[in-house]
Design a protein around this motif. Structure first.
Motif, short mmCIF file in Angstrom:
data_model
loop_
_atom_site.label_atom_id
_atom_site.label_comp_id
_atom_site.label_asym_id
_atom_site.label_seq_id
_atom_site.Cartn_x
_atom_site.Cartn_y
_atom_site.Cartn_z
N VAL A 179 0.78 -1.06 -0.08
CA VAL A 179 -0.04 -0.05 0.16
C VAL A 179 0.97 1.20 0.01
O VAL A 179 0.41 2.41 -0.58
N SER A 180 2.04 1.13 0.78
CA SER A 180 2.94 2.36 0.75
C SER A 180 3.52 2.70 -0.76
O SER A 180 3.53 3.92 -0.98
N VAL A 181 3.84 1.55 -1.44
CA VAL A 181 4.42 2.09 -2.72
C VAL A 181 3.28 2.29 -3.61
O VAL A 181 3.57 3.08 -4.49
N MET A 182 2.09 1.97 -3.52
CA MET A 182 1.16 2.36 -4.21
C MET A 182 0.53 3.70 -4.08
O MET A 182 0.04 4.33 -5.05
N ARG A 183 0.51 4.34 -2.94
CA ARG A 183 0.14 5.47 -2.56
C ARG A 183 1.00 6.76 -2.90
O ARG A 183 0.59 7.70 -2.99
N HIS A 184 2.25 6.24 -2.88
CA HIS A 184 3.29 7.31 -2.89
C HIS A 184 3.92 7.12 -4.10
O HIS A 184 4.69 6.33 -4.33
N ARG A 185 3.86 8.25 -5.14
CA ARG A 185 4.44 8.16 -6.27
C ARG A 185 5.93 8.14 -6.31
O ARG A 185 6.68 7.59 -7.16
N LYS A 186 6.71 8.69 -4.94
CA LYS A 186 8.09 8.67 -5.42
C LYS A 186 8.64 7.47 -4.99
O LYS A 186 9.65 7.36 -5.16
N LEU A 187 7.73 6.74 -4.40
CA LEU A 187 8.30 5.16 -4.27
C LEU A 187 8.28 4.34 -5.23
O LEU A 187 8.80 3.23 -5.14
N ARG A 188 7.97 4.73 -6.20
CA ARG A 188 7.54 3.93 -7.66
C ARG A 188 8.89 3.56 -8.36
O ARG A 188 8.89 4.33 -9.42
N VAL A 189 9.85 3.40 -8.02
CA VAL A 189 11.00 3.01 -8.65
C VAL A 189 11.35 1.73 -8.98
O VAL A 189 10.86 0.71 -8.34
N ILE A 190 12.35 1.23 -9.68
CA ILE A 190 12.70 -0.07 -10.02
C ILE A 190 12.95 -1.03 -8.87
O ILE A 190 12.06 -2.16 -8.72
N THR A 191 13.57 -0.63 -7.70
CA THR A 191 14.01 -1.18 -6.67
C THR A 191 12.70 -1.82 -5.95
O THR A 191 12.38 -2.95 -5.37
N ASN A 192 11.88 -0.46 -5.79
CA ASN A 192 10.70 -0.87 -5.00
C ASN A 192 9.66 -1.84 -5.56
O ASN A 192 8.92 -2.34 -5.00
N TYR A 193 9.78 -1.89 -7.04
CA TYR A 193 8.71 -2.85 -7.58
C TYR A 193 9.34 -4.38 -7.37
O TYR A 193 8.55 -5.43 -6.96
N PHE A 194 10.60 -4.68 -7.03
CA PHE A 194 10.85 -5.91 -6.55
C PHE A 194 10.47 -6.30 -5.09
O PHE A 194 10.25 -7.10 -4.70
N VAL A 195 10.85 -5.01 -4.49
CA VAL A 195 10.26 -5.17 -3.20
C VAL A 195 8.68 -5.58 -3.05
O VAL A 195 8.30 -6.15 -1.97
N VAL A 196 7.62 -4.85 -3.72
CA VAL A 196 6.29 -5.28 -3.86
C VAL A 196 6.37 -6.40 -4.06
O VAL A 196 5.35 -7.16 -3.58
N SER A 197 6.97 -7.04 -5.02
CA SER A 197 6.64 -8.41 -5.49
C SER A 197 7.10 -9.31 -4.62
O SER A 197 6.36 -10.18 -4.36
N LEU A 198 8.21 -8.91 -3.87
CA LEU A 198 8.73 -9.87 -2.76
C LEU A 198 7.62 -9.73 -1.59
O LEU A 198 7.20 -10.88 -0.90
N ALA A 199 6.92 -8.66 -1.15
CA ALA A 199 5.96 -8.67 -0.26
C ALA A 199 4.87 -9.30 -0.58
O ALA A 199 4.19 -9.99 0.35
N LEU A 200 4.68 -9.32 -2.09
CA LEU A 200 3.44 -10.19 -2.23
C LEU A 200 3.41 -11.79 -2.20
O LEU A 200 2.66 -12.44 -1.79
N ALA A 201 4.98 -12.12 -2.48
CA ALA A 201 5.38 -13.59 -2.26
C ALA A 201 5.03 -14.09 -0.91
O ALA A 201 4.63 -14.91 -0.36
N ASP A 202 5.78 -13.11 0.11
CA ASP A 202 5.85 -13.43 1.45
C ASP A 202 3.95 -13.50 2.11
O ASP A 202 3.86 -14.29 2.91
N MET A 203 3.37 -12.60 1.33
CA MET A 203 1.77 -12.62 2.05
C MET A 203 1.31 -13.97 1.53
O MET A 203 0.69 -14.53 2.32
N LEU A 204 1.37 -14.22 0.42
CA LEU A 204 1.12 -15.66 -0.19
C LEU A 204 1.51 -16.85 0.65
O LEU A 204 1.11 -18.16 0.97
N VAL A 205 3.02 -16.72 1.13
CA VAL A 205 3.41 -17.69 2.03
C VAL A 205 2.38 -17.78 3.50
O VAL A 205 2.19 -18.80 3.77
N ALA A 206 2.17 -16.58 3.86
CA ALA A 206 1.43 -16.73 5.04
C ALA A 206 0.13 -17.09 4.74
O ALA A 206 -0.52 -18.06 5.59
N ILE A 207 -0.58 -17.03 3.72
CA ILE A 207 -1.99 -17.14 3.76
C ILE A 207 -1.95 -18.89 3.28
O ILE A 207 -2.78 -19.23 3.81
#
Length: 257
Positions: A78-106
């Motif tokens: 949500v933080s990366v989606m709401r703040h435009r300044k955070l939408r850089v290449i590295t943070n896209y990897f971080v968002v994808s990693l967060a999604l993978a970790d969420m799916l591990v938890a689910i």
């Protein structure tokens, strides 16, 4: 009533065959792995309130871990989606990693939660056992590959900062994320559903006892899976971060000069 796991040495194949072929055994299950016999036996606790306390404590701790993993990774997305300044290449990897970790938890952690609170009994059937094992391997491998991609991204950003915008383009980002999300299926769903990952003895045991979900692998799958999921990404990360350290040390010495 509680279930405990008892491990006894495998004495002879003949005694094991007599033990497993007898349908009137008092034990609920028997499992052969690395010359050991695994049996579940029913035991009655002497102090039921102690059992209730530890079961409640275990349930609470595991539930809190799952909730923290879900909301913590959701906050990153949500933080990366709401703040435009955070939408850089590295943070896209971080968002994808967060999604993978969420799916591990689910998936992986919630299924493991059910096994823990039922005393080791699998209640979802034979097919869902394969699904659980596949998702566990899949998302764990995806998480490690994300970390590997982040190390490569940081390497180019620090060691070659002028060439970084030309190297890490949106097209390369999409290709790297596609590889990260697709390649784990080759070491999870494919070998597990094709039954390449284990031995014939383990498959026969699982068909006979569908209420026990264990993940016993053969040597070939163990080497290939650990290489893809751990050793190769780990070596890449060590090399990348070593190069980053060397470059940072070089730049620091240049500043002192």
């Amino acid at each position: 009533m509680n279930e405990i796991l008892i491990i006894t040495d495998l004495v002879t194949q003949a005694s094991l065959k007599n033990f497993t072929d007898n349908p009137n055994e008092t034990s609920d299950s028997i499992h052969i792995s690395n010359n050991y016999v695994y049996t579940f036996q029913q035991t009655w606790p002497t102090n039921s309130w102690i059992l209730c306390f530890f079961l409640t404590l275990k349930t609470t701790v595991m539930a809190l871990i799952i909730i923290a993993a879900l909301f913590g990774n959701l906050l990153v997305i949500v933080s990366v989606m709401r703040h435009r300044k955070l939408r850089v290449i590295t943070n896209y990897f971080v968002v994808s990693l967060a999604l993978a970790d969420m799916l591990v938890a689910i998936w992986a952690m919630c299924f493991n939660f059910s096994v823990e609170i039922t005393g080791g009994r699998w209640i979802f059937g034979y097919f869902m056992c394969d699904v659980w094992n596949s998702l566990d391997v899949y998302f764990s491998t995806a998480s490690i590959l994300h970390l590997c991609c982040i190390s490569v991204d940081r390497y180019y950003a620090i060691v070659q900062p002028l060439d970084y915008p030309l190297i890490m383009t949106n097209a390369r980002l999409a290709i790297m994320l596609a590889v990260v999300w697709c390649s784990p299926a080759l070491v999870s769903f494919l070998p597990i559903f094709m039954e390449w990952y284990t031995t014939e003895e383990h498959l026969a045991f699982r068909r006979k006892h569908p209420y026990i979900c264990t993940f016993t692998v053969n040597r070939a799958y163990s080497v290939i899976s650990s290489s893809v999921s751990f050793w190769v990404p780990g070596m890449v990360m060590i090399f990348m971060y070593y190069r980053i350290y060397v470059e940072a040390d070089r730049q620091e010495r240049m500043l002192y000069r």
